[in-house]
Design a protein around this motif. Structure first.
Motif: not given
Length: 327
Positions: A170, A175-178, A237-239, A262, A266-267, A327
């Motif tokens: 991820l 992605h940084q916001k997991i 979050p983005s993931a 999705c 959001v993944s 994803t």
């Protein structure tokens, strides 16, 4: 009806060799094993297991203790266990503990009653010392979940590395916001997956706000509720890394009900690769566990111990990161 002497004569080996093959002893050459099995098939020979058990006080039954039947994760594992048990003339007794110590003790009492020769525990809740005490009299194998730092043999995957790899994927996707939706249970797999998740984030210098690590259970509703909570935060979050595919399916429903997409918004990545992972939309990316082989290996390890092998070692089977549409 063919006798063991008939099998020995056709195979060109001794009766003792036929007996060792039937009992899965280790000191038989592959060539002799093949000859004996071919003779057994040709003569349709069936050992008199009832008489044998009376003489040896063996039941040819394996006790399997699982937390519950409702989790679809156990299905393929039990299938693998049954296949390997039947191949070796054993049958399974399956008991549920509901993660209750007293129920687990009650199930394991079947060993003392000689209704089973050994046990495979899929999610033990008894203390390490109590399990070791039982294991000194009756062989035990731990499957999937196990007691950390225990001397008891177990078979599982490397949950730490598997979750690290899923999280790293991820991150490499940008992605940084997991976030992670984990569980409140005390399973070793839960602990190891959280550690792997955290390690991947720290390795890439990504912070983990407290609100991004939520714990529930393994249900669809838990995934749904925790995802709604994450999406309602000021910085969603983005993931999301989910502790199981069932939880991940709940994540997908919450994303859809929030009128998000999705993986565009959001993944989601799950864990286990159960059949559900290909039945939802979008199809889930997930960590695949070799569930059937976990069951097969657990039975093989137990039979090794029943046949006198005192050096059965912990085994970690390979996992696979399966990338699909989520994803």
């Amino acid at each position: 009806m063919a006798s063991i002497q008939d099998v020995a004569e056709l195979a060109g080996v001794s009766v003792a060799t036929v007996s060792r093959v039937i009992n899965n002893a280790n000191n038989v050459s592959p060539q002799s094993i093949q000859k004996v099995r071919e003779a057994i098939n040709t003569l349709h020979y069936s050992p008199n297991w009832a008489s044998r058990n009376l003489r040896s006080k063996k039941s040819n039954m394996i006790l399997i203790v699982i937390p519950e039947f409702s989790n679809p994760f156990w299905g393929d594992i039990l299938e693998g266990m049954d296949q390997e048990a039947q191949r070796n003339h054993y049958k399974l007794i399956i008991a549920t503990s509901h993660s209750n110590i007293d129920q687990e003790r009650s199930a394991l009492s079947l060993l003392k009653q000689q209704q089973a020769d050994g046990a495979i525990l899929l999610s033990p809740v008894l203390s390490q010392s109590e399990l070791i005490g039982i294991d000194q009299k009756y062989p035990i194998i731990q499957c999937c979940e196990y007691t950390e730092n225990s001397t008891l043999p177990h078979v599982s995957i490397d949950n730490y590395t598997a979750t690290y790899e899923a999280t790293e994927y991820l991150i490499r996707m940008g992605h940084q916001k997991i976030a992670m939706i984990s569980s409140t249970n005390h399973f070793v797999s839960t602990t190891q997956r959280e550690l792997g998740f955290n390690k991947a984030l720290s390795q890439y210098n990504i912070s983990l706000p407290d609100r991004y690590l939520l714990r529930g259970n393994y249900s669809f509703s838990s995934g749904y509720e925790k995802t709604k909570q994450l999406l309602s935060s000021q910085v969603p979050p983005s993931a999301i890394v989910a502790i199981s595919d069932t939880v991940a399916a709940g994540c997908l429903a919450a994303i859809d009900h929030s009128r998000l997409s999705c993986p565009k918004d959001v993944s989601v990545i799950g864990f286990d690769n159960i059949q559900l992972s290909t039945m939802v939309h979008p199809k889930l990316s997930t960590v695949s566990q070799p569930r059937n082989q976990l069951g097969v290996s657990a039975v093989q390890m137990l039979l090794d111990r029943l046949n006198g092998n005192t050096d059965v070692q912990p085994t970690f089977l390979p996992h696979e990161l399966v990338i699909r549409q989520s994803t």
